[in-house]
Design a protein around this motif. Structure first.
Motif, PDB file in Angstrom:
ATOM      1  N   VAL A   1       0.849  -1.183   0.000  1.00 53.72           N
ATOM      2  CA  VAL A   1       0.000   0.000   0.000  1.00 53.72           C
ATOM      3  C   VAL A   1       0.894   1.245   0.000  1.00 53.72           C
ATOM      4  O   VAL A   1       1.771   1.381   0.850  1.00 53.72           O
ATOM      5  CB  VAL A   1      -0.929   0.024   1.233  1.00 53.72           C
ATOM      6  CG1 VAL A   1      -1.696   1.335   1.316  1.00 53.72           C
ATOM      7  CG2 VAL A   1      -1.894  -1.156   1.181  1.00 53.72           C
ATOM      8  N   PRO A   2       0.710   2.157  -0.965  1.00 51.96           N
ATOM      9  CA  PRO A   2       1.536   3.373  -1.006  1.00 51.96           C
ATOM     10  C   PRO A   2       1.406   4.188   0.276  1.00 51.96           C
ATOM     11  O   PRO A   2       0.334   4.225   0.900  1.00 51.96           O
ATOM     12  CB  PRO A   2       0.974   4.141  -2.206  1.00 51.96           C
ATOM     13  CG  PRO A   2       0.339   3.095  -3.068  1.00 51.96           C
ATOM     14  CD  PRO A   2      -0.217   2.074  -2.109  1.00 51.96           C
ATOM     15  N   VAL A   3       2.490   4.829   0.669  1.00 50.44           N
ATOM     16  CA  VAL A   3       2.515   5.580   1.911  1.00 50.44           C
ATOM     17  C   VAL A   3       1.465   6.686   1.930  1.00 50.44           C
ATOM     18  O   VAL A   3       0.903   7.006   2.972  1.00 50.44           O
ATOM     19  CB  VAL A   3       3.922   6.153   2.166  1.00 50.44           C
ATOM     20  CG1 VAL A   3       3.930   7.097   3.365  1.00 50.44           C
ATOM     21  CG2 VAL A   3       4.918   5.014   2.399  1.00 50.44           C
ATOM     22  N   GLY A   4       1.144   7.263   0.779  1.00 52.61           N
ATOM     23  CA  GLY A   4       0.172   8.353   0.738  1.00 52.61           C
ATOM     24  C   GLY A   4      -1.278   7.926   0.841  1.00 52.61           C
ATOM     25  O   GLY A   4      -2.168   8.774   0.984  1.00 52.61           O
ATOM     26  N   ASP A   5      -1.546   6.615   0.777  1.00 47.18           N
ATOM     27  CA  ASP A   5      -2.929   6.143   0.875  1.00 47.18           C
ATOM     28  C   ASP A   5      -3.472   6.320   2.289  1.00 47.18           C
ATOM     29  O   ASP A   5      -2.724   6.459   3.251  1.00 47.18           O
ATOM     30  CB  ASP A   5      -3.019   4.681   0.461  1.00 47.18           C
ATOM     31  CG  ASP A   5      -3.026   4.505  -1.053  1.00 47.18           C
ATOM     32  OD1 ASP A   5      -2.677   5.473  -1.758  1.00 47.18           O
ATOM     33  OD2 ASP A   5      -3.369   3.406  -1.512  1.00 47.18           O
ATOM     34  N   GLN A   6      -4.796   6.284   2.381  1.00 47.51           N
ATOM     35  CA  GLN A   6      -5.467   6.487   3.658  1.00 47.51           C
ATOM     36  C   GLN A   6      -6.091   5.177   4.131  1.00 47.51           C
ATOM     37  O   GLN A   6      -6.493   4.329   3.331  1.00 47.51           O
ATOM     38  CB  GLN A   6      -6.560   7.546   3.523  1.00 47.51           C
ATOM     39  CG  GLN A   6      -6.047   8.914   3.117  1.00 47.51           C
ATOM     40  CD  GLN A   6      -5.287   9.598   4.240  1.00 47.51           C
ATOM     41  OE1 GLN A   6      -5.587   9.397   5.414  1.00 47.51           O
ATOM     42  NE2 GLN A   6      -4.303  10.410   3.880  1.00 47.51           N
TER      43      GLN A   6
END
Length: 288
Positions: A67-72
């Motif tokens: 999961v990309p770090v910027g995802d919520q």
């Protein structure tokens, strides 16, 4: 990857894949912490189980599922249960082994969108607690569209309400109190100290889930005669985002649960709609 900028608030230290969706996470629980502090009688704070569940789940979502770090992240449910009466600082601090089983893993175009986690906490071969969580992930772009104007409204200053006396909530530091008196309705109003170094460790466009967990614990403590409430179990369902700019009211009452016996049920209400529902019990159930 644990979404905790301060190392003192980060508990997972390493992880290892055991099988496709099973992991071993090593965590380090403090013997003393500025917020998750030891309780009277040398008891360890059981909220460490809830916070570690949150952190370990997000760490694995990033590290193991990409999961990309910027995802919520949206935690729909979270719960824990102590499995020993000896949940003390002596028995439950230092290195802890946590086995994490991920199930109902939902992928879309190879991207994680949701899963359930079940955790088992052990130290020196002794099982201390179990926990669970249901997590959903969304991209930053979708999250911005979902939250819309609420993200802009959250940029404003949040008034710091007068706190309920700390001893009524089980706290010693007034800065840690998340309850304020309710003048015109039953229960309490949620008190938000956005300068708190642990509860508001980074900018948020809504009230963090850990604030609501702490509010449930403090409401149960304030309701209890003598204000000595030790939550050996907690199960929380989050129904919607709790907005920073709107009042949130907290109601608590004693009930009897068919499985747990006497419990305290806490509800958070905002705009006359439920934000969360929590069930807290004091009975330790050792089911192995």
């Amino acid at each position: 990857m644990c979404h905790r900028p301060d190392a003192a608030d980060r508990f997972p230290v390493d992880w290892l894949r055991l099988s496709e969706h099973r992991y071993l996470v090593t965590v380090d629980w403090p013997a003393a912490h500025r917020f998750f502090a030891p309780l009277p009688g040398g008891r360890q704070d059981p909220m460490l189980v809830a916070e570690t569940t949150r952190q370990a789940t997000m760490m694995l979502a990033h590290a193991a599922y990409g999961v990309p770090v910027g995802d919520q992240f949206v935690m729909q449910e979270l719960g824990y249960r102590l499995l020993t009466d000896e949940f003390t600082v002596l028995a439950a601090s230092g290195p802890i082994d946590v086995v994490v089983d991920c199930s109902d893993v939902q992928l879309r175009a190879g991207r994680l969108v949701g899963m359930r986690v079940d955790l088992r906490f052990q130290r020196l071969g002794r099982v201390l607690a179990t926990s669970m969580g249901i997590l959903y992930c969304t991209s930053a772009r979708v999250y911005r569209r979902l939250r819309g104007a609420s993200m802009d409204a959250a940029a404003g200053a949040v008034p710091l309400l007068p706190a309920v006396p700390a001893h009524e909530t089980g706290r010693t530091d007034p800065a840690d109190v998340v309850l304020a008196r309710s003048k015109h309705r039953p229960g309490w109003r949620l008190r938000l100290n956005t300068a708190h170094p642990t509860l508001f460790a980074r900018p948020n466009d809504h009230v963090p889930g850990m604030v609501l967990l702490e509010a449930a614990r403090q409401a149960a403590t304030a309701l209890t005669p003598g204000h000595d409430f030790h939550p050996a179990s907690m199960r929380v369902a989050f129904h919607k985002y709790c907005e920073l700019a709107e009042p949130c009211w907290l109601l608590a009452g004693h009930e009897t649960d068919a499985d747990q016996g006497p419990v305290v049920r806490v509800r958070g209400i905002q705009g006359e709609e439920p934000v969360f529902t929590a069930t807290l019990g004091t009975a330790v159930r050792d089911d192995g």
